[in-house]
Design a protein around this motif. Structure first.
Motif, PDB file in Angstrom:
ATOM      1  N   VAL A  10       4.185  35.131  49.913  1.00 59.22           N
ATOM      2  CA  VAL A  10       4.734  35.133  48.558  1.00 59.22           C
ATOM      3  C   VAL A  10       4.226  36.394  47.863  1.00 59.22           C
ATOM      4  O   VAL A  10       3.285  37.025  48.328  1.00 59.22           O
ATOM      5  CB  VAL A  10       4.325  33.866  47.756  1.00 59.22           C
ATOM      6  CG1 VAL A  10       4.920  32.623  48.369  1.00 59.22           C
ATOM      7  CG2 VAL A  10       2.822  33.739  47.668  1.00 59.22           C
ATOM      8  N   CYS A  11       4.859  36.743  46.757  1.00 61.61           N
ATOM      9  CA  CYS A  11       4.425  37.928  46.013  1.00 61.61           C
ATOM     10  C   CYS A  11       2.994  37.732  45.521  1.00 61.61           C
ATOM     11  O   CYS A  11       2.635  36.620  45.182  1.00 61.61           O
ATOM     12  CB  CYS A  11       5.359  38.186  44.841  1.00 61.61           C
ATOM     13  SG  CYS A  11       6.907  38.926  45.371  1.00 61.61           S
ATOM     14  N   PRO A  12       2.191  38.749  45.519  1.00 64.53           N
ATOM     15  CA  PRO A  12       2.490  40.146  45.784  1.00 64.53           C
ATOM     16  C   PRO A  12       2.395  40.543  47.261  1.00 64.53           C
ATOM     17  O   PRO A  12       2.840  41.614  47.638  1.00 64.53           O
ATOM     18  CB  PRO A  12       1.456  40.898  44.962  1.00 64.53           C
ATOM     19  CG  PRO A  12       0.257  39.997  44.981  1.00 64.53           C
ATOM     20  CD  PRO A  12       0.833  38.585  44.965  1.00 64.53           C
ATOM     21  N   GLN A  13       1.839  39.689  48.120  1.00 58.59           N
ATOM     22  CA  GLN A  13       1.710  40.042  49.536  1.00 58.59           C
ATOM     23  C   GLN A  13       3.072  40.295  50.180  1.00 58.59           C
ATOM     24  O   GLN A  13       3.211  41.190  51.020  1.00 58.59           O
ATOM     25  CB  GLN A  13       0.982  38.949  50.334  1.00 58.59           C
ATOM     26  CG  GLN A  13      -0.438  38.721  49.944  1.00 58.59           C
ATOM     27  CD  GLN A  13      -0.569  37.612  48.902  1.00 58.59           C
ATOM     28  OE1 GLN A  13       0.403  37.176  48.302  1.00 58.59           O
ATOM     29  NE2 GLN A  13      -1.790  37.174  48.667  1.00 58.59           N
ATOM     30  N   ALA A  40      12.109  32.462  47.877  1.00 56.92           N
ATOM     31  CA  ALA A  40      11.225  33.609  47.624  1.00 56.92           C
ATOM     32  C   ALA A  40      11.889  34.558  46.625  1.00 56.92           C
ATOM     33  O   ALA A  40      13.086  34.837  46.707  1.00 56.92           O
ATOM     34  CB  ALA A  40      10.926  34.347  48.920  1.00 56.92           C
ATOM     35  N   ASN A  41      11.108  35.061  45.709  1.00 58.58           N
ATOM     36  CA  ASN A  41      11.623  35.991  44.714  1.00 58.58           C
ATOM     37  C   ASN A  41      11.740  37.379  45.350  1.00 58.58           C
ATOM     38  O   ASN A  41      10.743  38.005  45.675  1.00 58.58           O
ATOM     39  CB  ASN A  41      10.689  36.035  43.506  1.00 58.58           C
ATOM     40  CG  ASN A  41      11.221  36.908  42.404  1.00 58.58           C
ATOM     41  OD1 ASN A  41      12.212  37.608  42.561  1.00 58.58           O
ATOM     42  ND2 ASN A  41      10.557  36.862  41.269  1.00 58.58           N
ATOM     43  N   SER A  42      12.970  37.838  45.514  1.00 63.64           N
ATOM     44  CA  SER A  42      13.188  39.134  46.149  1.00 63.64           C
ATOM     45  C   SER A  42      13.634  40.199  45.151  1.00 63.64           C
ATOM     46  O   SER A  42      14.090  41.266  45.549  1.00 63.64           O
ATOM     47  CB  SER A  42      14.231  38.995  47.264  1.00 63.64           C
ATOM     48  OG  SER A  42      15.466  38.568  46.731  1.00 63.64           O
ATOM     49  N   ALA A  43      13.478  39.942  43.872  1.00 57.22           N
ATOM     50  CA  ALA A  43      13.916  40.892  42.848  1.00 57.22           C
ATOM     51  C   ALA A  43      13.204  42.240  42.981  1.00 57.22           C
ATOM     52  O   ALA A  43      13.847  43.293  42.874  1.00 57.22           O
ATOM     53  CB  ALA A  43      13.699  40.317  41.452  1.00 57.22           C
ATOM     54  N   LYS A  63      18.330  27.844  54.390  1.00 55.36           N
ATOM     55  CA  LYS A  63      17.089  27.957  53.612  1.00 55.36           C
ATOM     56  C   LYS A  63      16.341  29.266  53.847  1.00 55.36           C
ATOM     57  O   LYS A  63      15.166  29.383  53.543  1.00 55.36           O
ATOM     58  CB  LYS A  63      16.165  26.771  53.869  1.00 55.36           C
ATOM     59  CG  LYS A  63      16.771  25.447  53.475  1.00 55.36           C
ATOM     60  CD  LYS A  63      15.810  24.320  53.682  1.00 55.36           C
ATOM     61  CE  LYS A  63      16.476  23.009  53.301  1.00 55.36           C
ATOM     62  NZ  LYS A  63      15.622  21.873  53.480  1.00 55.36           N
ATOM     63  N   LEU A  64      17.029  30.244  54.443  1.00 59.89           N
ATOM     64  CA  LEU A  64      16.422  31.552  54.670  1.00 59.89           C
ATOM     65  C   LEU A  64      17.250  32.631  53.986  1.00 59.89           C
ATOM     66  O   LEU A  64      18.469  32.532  53.885  1.00 59.89           O
ATOM     67  CB  LEU A  64      16.321  31.869  56.156  1.00 59.89           C
ATOM     68  CG  LEU A  64      15.395  30.982  56.979  1.00 59.89           C
ATOM     69  CD1 LEU A  64      15.481  31.363  58.448  1.00 59.89           C
ATOM     70  CD2 LEU A  64      13.970  31.068  56.486  1.00 59.89           C
ATOM     71  N   LYS A  65      16.581  33.666  53.552  1.00 59.10           N
ATOM     72  CA  LYS A  65      17.222  34.842  52.982  1.00 59.10           C
ATOM     73  C   LYS A  65      16.948  35.993  53.936  1.00 59.10           C
ATOM     74  O   LYS A  65      15.801  36.259  54.276  1.00 59.10           O
ATOM     75  CB  LYS A  65      16.625  35.135  51.606  1.00 59.10           C
ATOM     76  CG  LYS A  65      17.279  36.260  50.854  1.00 59.10           C
ATOM     77  CD  LYS A  65      16.583  36.514  49.535  1.00 59.10           C
ATOM     78  CE  LYS A  65      16.635  35.318  48.623  1.00 59.10           C
ATOM     79  NZ  LYS A  65      16.036  35.588  47.301  1.00 59.10           N
TER      80      LYS A  65
END
Length: 76
Positions: A10-13, A40-43, A63-65
């Motif tokens: 997850v962010c920030p990793q 997951a935030n991909s912005a 469920k995957l991006k």
């Protein structure tokens, strides 16, 4: 094509590992596929790709991006 599974992060990793892996790719030879969890935030990743003129495609499945980065140097 290279594939990089980032589903455990997850962010920030997530963003740090994404940038590190992206810098390892020789786009004259191949593209790279990044796999993230759908939620997951991909912005930050998308902003980075746009700001650096990467050609990429995002798909959502099971469920995957998946972010497939094809090349750098021209706008989408």
């Amino acid at each position: 094509m290279l594939s990089c599974d980032l589903t455990a992060f997850v962010c920030p990793q997530l963003f740090v590992l994404f940038k590190y892996q992206l810098k390892q790719v020789d786009f004259t030879m191949q593209g790279v596929e990044f796999i993230l969890l759908e939620q997951a935030n991909s912005a930050d990743i998308e902003r980075y790709l746009q700001a650096n003129d990467f050609v990429y495609q995002i798909t959502l499945t099971n469920k995957l991006k998946t972010i497939f980065v094809m090349e750098q140097g021209r706008c989408v």
